[in-house]
Design a protein around this motif. Sequence first.
Motif, PDB file in Angstrom:
ATOM      1  N   LYS A   6       0.826  -1.205   0.000  1.00 57.12           N
ATOM      2  CA  LYS A   6       0.000   0.000   0.000  1.00 57.12           C
ATOM      3  C   LYS A   6       0.866   1.263   0.000  1.00 57.12           C
ATOM      4  O   LYS A   6       0.552   2.236  -0.698  1.00 57.12           O
ATOM      5  CB  LYS A   6      -0.920   0.004   1.218  1.00 57.12           C
ATOM      6  CG  LYS A   6      -2.047  -1.025   1.160  1.00 57.12           C
ATOM      7  CD  LYS A   6      -2.950  -0.893   2.383  1.00 57.12           C
ATOM      8  CE  LYS A   6      -4.116  -1.860   2.314  1.00 57.12           C
ATOM      9  NZ  LYS A   6      -5.009  -1.733   3.496  1.00 57.12           N
ATOM     10  N   TYR A  53       0.443   4.076  -2.753  1.00 61.39           N
ATOM     11  CA  TYR A  53       0.048   5.442  -2.395  1.00 61.39           C
ATOM     12  C   TYR A  53       1.094   6.449  -2.864  1.00 61.39           C
ATOM     13  O   TYR A  53       0.751   7.507  -3.416  1.00 61.39           O
ATOM     14  CB  TYR A  53      -0.124   5.575  -0.879  1.00 61.39           C
ATOM     15  CG  TYR A  53      -1.226   4.733  -0.302  1.00 61.39           C
ATOM     16  CD1 TYR A  53      -2.358   4.409  -1.035  1.00 61.39           C
ATOM     17  CD2 TYR A  53      -1.136   4.238   1.003  1.00 61.39           C
ATOM     18  CE1 TYR A  53      -3.367   3.633  -0.500  1.00 61.39           C
ATOM     19  CE2 TYR A  53      -2.148   3.460   1.547  1.00 61.39           C
ATOM     20  CZ  TYR A  53      -3.257   3.157   0.791  1.00 61.39           C
ATOM     21  OH  TYR A  53      -4.247   2.382   1.321  1.00 61.39           O
ATOM     22  N   ILE A  71       0.155   9.344  -5.540  1.00 61.01           N
ATOM     23  CA  ILE A  71       0.158  10.734  -5.069  1.00 61.01           C
ATOM     24  C   ILE A  71       1.239  11.541  -5.773  1.00 61.01           C
ATOM     25  O   ILE A  71       1.001  12.668  -6.242  1.00 61.01           O
ATOM     26  CB  ILE A  71       0.349  10.784  -3.538  1.00 61.01           C
ATOM     27  CG1 ILE A  71      -0.884  10.191  -2.841  1.00 61.01           C
ATOM     28  CG2 ILE A  71       0.576  12.225  -3.064  1.00 61.01           C
ATOM     29  CD1 ILE A  71      -0.729  10.037  -1.342  1.00 61.01           C
ATOM     30  N   SER A  89       0.141  14.757   3.265  1.00 63.07           N
ATOM     31  CA  SER A  89      -0.062  13.329   2.987  1.00 63.07           C
ATOM     32  C   SER A  89       1.195  12.522   3.258  1.00 63.07           C
ATOM     33  O   SER A  89       1.111  11.372   3.715  1.00 63.07           O
ATOM     34  CB  SER A  89      -0.519  13.130   1.533  1.00 63.07           C
ATOM     35  OG  SER A  89       0.434  13.654   0.621  1.00 63.07           O
ATOM     36  N   PHE A 124       1.786   6.444   6.643  1.00 64.50           N
ATOM     37  CA  PHE A 124       1.141   5.535   5.702  1.00 64.50           C
ATOM     38  C   PHE A 124       0.017   4.727   6.348  1.00 64.50           C
ATOM     39  O   PHE A 124      -0.905   4.284   5.669  1.00 64.50           O
ATOM     40  CB  PHE A 124       2.189   4.605   5.092  1.00 64.50           C
ATOM     41  CG  PHE A 124       3.217   5.347   4.281  1.00 64.50           C
ATOM     42  CD1 PHE A 124       2.862   5.939   3.082  1.00 64.50           C
ATOM     43  CD2 PHE A 124       4.519   5.480   4.725  1.00 64.50           C
ATOM     44  CE1 PHE A 124       3.798   6.638   2.328  1.00 64.50           C
ATOM     45  CE2 PHE A 124       5.461   6.174   3.984  1.00 64.50           C
ATOM     46  CZ  PHE A 124       5.101   6.761   2.779  1.00 64.50           C
ATOM     47  N   LEU A 150      -2.927   7.035   5.977  1.00 63.62           N
ATOM     48  CA  LEU A 150      -3.340   7.063   4.578  1.00 63.62           C
ATOM     49  C   LEU A 150      -4.122   5.805   4.219  1.00 63.62           C
ATOM     50  O   LEU A 150      -5.147   5.872   3.526  1.00 63.62           O
ATOM     51  CB  LEU A 150      -2.106   7.180   3.668  1.00 63.62           C
ATOM     52  CG  LEU A 150      -1.464   8.564   3.520  1.00 63.62           C
ATOM     53  CD1 LEU A 150      -0.240   8.473   2.633  1.00 63.62           C
ATOM     54  CD2 LEU A 150      -2.456   9.570   2.949  1.00 63.62           C
ATOM     55  N   SER A 151      -3.643   4.663   4.696  1.00 63.66           N
ATOM     56  CA  SER A 151      -4.316   3.403   4.420  1.00 63.66           C
ATOM     57  C   SER A 151      -5.719   3.373   5.010  1.00 63.66           C
ATOM     58  O   SER A 151      -6.683   2.957   4.350  1.00 63.66           O
ATOM     59  CB  SER A 151      -3.495   2.237   4.984  1.00 63.66           C
ATOM     60  OG  SER A 151      -4.142   1.007   4.767  1.00 63.66           O
ATOM     61  N   LEU A 181      -7.594   5.987   5.795  1.00 65.89           N
ATOM     62  CA  LEU A 181      -8.424   6.965   5.100  1.00 65.89           C
ATOM     63  C   LEU A 181      -8.920   6.411   3.768  1.00 65.89           C
ATOM     64  O   LEU A 181     -10.062   6.635   3.363  1.00 65.89           O
ATOM     65  CB  LEU A 181      -7.642   8.260   4.871  1.00 65.89           C
ATOM     66  CG  LEU A 181      -7.385   9.136   6.099  1.00 65.89           C
ATOM     67  CD1 LEU A 181      -6.498  10.311   5.739  1.00 65.89           C
ATOM     68  CD2 LEU A 181      -8.698   9.627   6.699  1.00 65.89           C
ATOM     69  N   TYR A 182      -8.045   5.683   3.085  1.00 66.11           N
ATOM     70  CA  TYR A 182      -8.419   5.075   1.812  1.00 66.11           C
ATOM     71  C   TYR A 182      -9.531   4.032   2.000  1.00 66.11           C
ATOM     72  O   TYR A 182     -10.445   3.918   1.181  1.00 66.11           O
ATOM     73  CB  TYR A 182      -7.191   4.424   1.168  1.00 66.11           C
ATOM     74  CG  TYR A 182      -7.478   3.762  -0.155  1.00 66.11           C
ATOM     75  CD1 TYR A 182      -7.603   4.519  -1.319  1.00 66.11           C
ATOM     76  CD2 TYR A 182      -7.628   2.378  -0.234  1.00 66.11           C
ATOM     77  CE1 TYR A 182      -7.876   3.912  -2.539  1.00 66.11           C
ATOM     78  CE2 TYR A 182      -7.903   1.763  -1.446  1.00 66.11           C
ATOM     79  CZ  TYR A 182      -8.020   2.535  -2.592  1.00 66.11           C
ATOM     80  OH  TYR A 182      -8.288   1.921  -3.792  1.00 66.11           O
ATOM     81  N   SER A 241      -4.975   6.940  14.159  1.00 71.89           N
ATOM     82  CA  SER A 241      -5.342   7.845  13.073  1.00 71.89           C
ATOM     83  C   SER A 241      -6.130   9.051  13.578  1.00 71.89           C
ATOM     84  O   SER A 241      -5.922  10.178  13.115  1.00 71.89           O
ATOM     85  CB  SER A 241      -6.164   7.095  12.026  1.00 71.89           C
ATOM     86  OG  SER A 241      -5.379   6.112  11.388  1.00 71.89           O
ATOM     87  N   SER A 244       5.836   7.924   8.851  1.00 62.46           N
ATOM     88  CA  SER A 244       5.747   8.862   7.734  1.00 62.46           C
ATOM     89  C   SER A 244       7.138   9.137   7.184  1.00 62.46           C
ATOM     90  O   SER A 244       8.119   8.514   7.578  1.00 62.46           O
ATOM     91  CB  SER A 244       5.110  10.177   8.204  1.00 62.46           C
ATOM     92  OG  SER A 244       5.998  10.893   9.032  1.00 62.46           O
TER      93      SER A 244
END
Length: 452
Positions: free
Chosen positions: A132, A136, A140, A210, A215, A218-219, A221-222, A234, A315
């Motif tokens: 992932k 991502y 991005i 982002s 990550f 981000l995962s 949120l996706y 998160s 991150s």
Amino acid sequence: MRDPNKKRRWRLTPPRVLVCGFAFIILLGALLLMLPISNADGKSLSFIDALFTATSAACVTGLVVVDTGTHFTMFGQIVLLTLIQLGGLGFMTMATMFAIAFRKKISLRERLILQEAMNQGTMEGIVRLIRKVIGYALVIEGAAALLFFVRFSYDMPIGQAVYYGIFHAISLFNNAGFDLFGPITGPFSSLTSYVGDPIVNLVAMFLIISGGIGFIVLSELYDYRRTRRLSLHSKVVLSTTGFLIVVGAVVIFIFEFTNTKTMANMPLMDKIWASFFQSVSPRTAGANSLNIPDMRQASQFFIVILMFIGASPGSTGGGIKTTTFSILIGAVLAMTRGKEDIVMFKYRLAKDRIFKAVTLTLLALGLVLSVSMILSTTEDQEFLAILFEATSAFGTVGLSMGVTPELSAFGKVLISLTMFAGRLGPLTLAYALGPKSERELYRHPEGKITIG
């Protein structure tokens, strides 16, 4: 007599693999940057300057002793871009990507190293997370590069706009802060010529945020539209990040509103863009749309605080991290209210999380203050500028008050080590360099010390 446990004590544990891996990447990058083909003047860059620049790129910092756009050739810039991508995503992440591509099985040891690199508490789903992460990052960076290309094509030839779009998308997503605008707007100018440009500001801030929230976030949120849930991690990251961005923008707007050297003569909308960008960038991107040395001391010191906090766990950024900051604030609030537990979003935090947050903060504070005190002795600069530089290096930010190009050889080495420590994290370095901890077989009796 040889100690039979010595070999076992100094085996390559996951933290040591990360330290050695980053050190190897930095050294290789420095050797490539020293080559005449990397430098526009056709001469070799000194080893100290090459080592500093390679460290700054691999540790996704952005502090530079020479201007990237004017000093390096395209070959040198691509070397830097490769170091930024390797440093931002992590060399183990990139190695795993190739292993997956060639259908190689990921061993238990490699999973342990990935767990350490991604700052995860468990190995469960680590390879899935790496897939992932790579996806991502590519999506991005690709989307941002396209938007940058469209905007830059109005200011430069098409080929140059494509290259600039790709370079700055990768640099900003990885929170590196390197830029190529030196030949256009002058050395070390960063994004100052786009201070009021909505497209550049929005795309750049989106990339920084982002890349900085981590990550894991981000995962989640996706997957949110499918799962309709976010983990405590998160929720804390997103709420703290939003709070710091808004508060930071308001504080910078107030301090710089009447500053004739920065925002006083700007239209109101440009002031708002500049305030938000300079609030987002210290978390830990290093690009700037305002000239940092021209800002008021109050703004500069406030940026030091933002840089020290930094990005989020897992991150591309550094600092003590937003979660650590939240735990510290939670501890203060719990103590002042007479509460025994720190509660966030109806969850009680475990004691070991609190101890780790305090330990990390004190180690980071000790590192920044020690480096600042040493540099105040070796460098002929004001203390705030030195503190700013040391914090920027630790937080892998890349913002500077103009001190970086004027550092002595000793100062460059010290800042390089600070960037290295900031990228890996003080605790990772402590685990890597210290002896293996042994389980205590007994506990001492409890004692009390008067506090306050």
